[in-house]
Design an enzyme around this catalytic site. Structure first.
Site, PDB file in Angstrom:
ATOM      1  N   SER A 186       5.988 -38.458  25.827  1.00 23.89           N
ATOM      2  CA  SER A 186       5.220 -39.689  25.716  1.00 23.89           C
ATOM      3  C   SER A 186       5.852 -40.494  24.699  1.00 23.89           C
ATOM      4  CB  SER A 186       3.852 -39.242  25.243  1.00 23.89           C
ATOM      5  OG  SER A 186       3.152 -40.153  24.557  1.00 23.89           O
ATOM      6  N   TYR A 192      -2.004 -33.569  20.417  1.00 22.21           N
ATOM      7  CA  TYR A 192      -1.100 -34.286  21.456  1.00 22.21           C
ATOM      8  C   TYR A 192       0.232 -34.597  20.971  1.00 22.21           C
ATOM      9  CZ  TYR A 192      -0.568 -37.511  25.204  1.00 22.21           C
ATOM     10  OH  TYR A 192       0.051 -38.328  26.460  1.00 22.21           O
TER      11      TYR A 192
END
Ligand code: NDP
Length: 251
Positions: A141, A154
């Protein structure tokens, strides 16, 4: 033969029953690969396989569970005879302040986003060796490189996946396995719809920061997936490649 031809290749895409996974699976199928979509939701998976067509199948698997990862690979080889490409894409997010996460939430995010990639890669390794090589694509990401207040587990999991990718790239180069990670920017999927609609100003700030001037769509990831799955990338390994409309390079 095209550099990007995947005819005769067999791919597993975890979390392939929707969102970015399905977008990448479409690219692989277009390039000629036989694709296995993996996820937990059978109905969503069957619908995704039917949408994809071209012999794609859905195999139910919770990729946080080692036995289910081994079974996923075994069923893939039993169905298609080999395994050449693994895309570790399954992922979740839990948005909270760091001080508010429960231990269960922390482990759920880490297990789904990070440990699953380890378990699936380990499960896939013997089949890739058997096939004479392979391609592992791990989905990171922009949060592999950046941080945000509501993304402690995350961002941790996505930073770790880049390092895990580099580790297996060095270990398995001798087996002709290339491993790379892809860092998507903000893509319009079920994962981001809640934040997009509920976090005030988020949509506007993403549009302002993204040089491309738009959110991504799952199909935007198809090209990089085909490149990293094909012989076009045989000398590319251990890389972390943004696919973000320029989000990461904007000051
Ligand atoms: P979606 O929520 O649309 O898709 C996530 C997929 O993961 C689902 O298909 C889900 O299927 C699957 N999944 C979740 N947990 C498990 C599990 N335990 N076992 C098997 N499959 C599982 O999200 P996106 O498509 O947006 O996200 C895909 C990846 O891209 C994730 O890793 C995410 O972190 C990453 N990413 C997304 C960005 C974005 O802006 N959307 C930006 C950067 C990275 P099921 O529920 O059936 O199990």
């Amino acid at each position: 033969m095209s550099l990007f031809d995947l005819t005769g290749k067999v791919a597993i895409v975890t979390g392939g029953n929707g969102g970015i996974g399905l977008g990448m699976a479409g690219g692989l199928a277009d390039a000629g690969a036989k694709v296995v979509l993996a996820g937990r939701n059978q109905a969503k998976g069957d619908a995704a396989a039917a949408t994809l067509g071209r012999g794609a199948v859905f195999i139910a698997a919770d990729v946080t569970q080692k036995a289910q990862c081994l079974e996923l690979v075994a069923q893939t080889v039993a169905t298609f005879g080999r395994l050449d490409i693994l895309i570790n894409n399954a992922g979740i997010a839990v948005r909270k302040n760091p001080e508010d996460y429960t231990e269960e939430e922390w482990h759920r995010v880490m297990d789904t986003n990070m440990t699953s990639a380890f378990l699936c890669s380990q499960a896939a390794y013997p089949a890739m060796v058997q096939a004479g090589g392979g391609k592992i694509i791990n989905i990171g990401s922009v949060m592999s490189q950046m941080a945000a207040p509501h993304a402690a587990p995350y961002a941790t999991s996505k930073g770790a996946i880049v390092q895990f990718t580099r580790a297996i790239a060095t270990a398995w180069a001798k087996d002709n396995i290339q491993a790379n990670s892809v860092l998507p920017g903000w893509i319009d999927t079920e994962l981001t719809v809640a934040a997009r609609t509920q976090v005030p100003g988020l949509n506007e700030s993403i549009l302002a920061r993204t040089p491309a001037g738009r959110w991504g769509v799952p199909e935007d990831l198809a090209g990089i997936a085909v490149f990293l799955a094909s012989r076009a990338s045989d000398f590319v390994t251990g890389a972390a490649i943004p696919c973000d409309g320029g989000f990461l390079i904007r000051s």
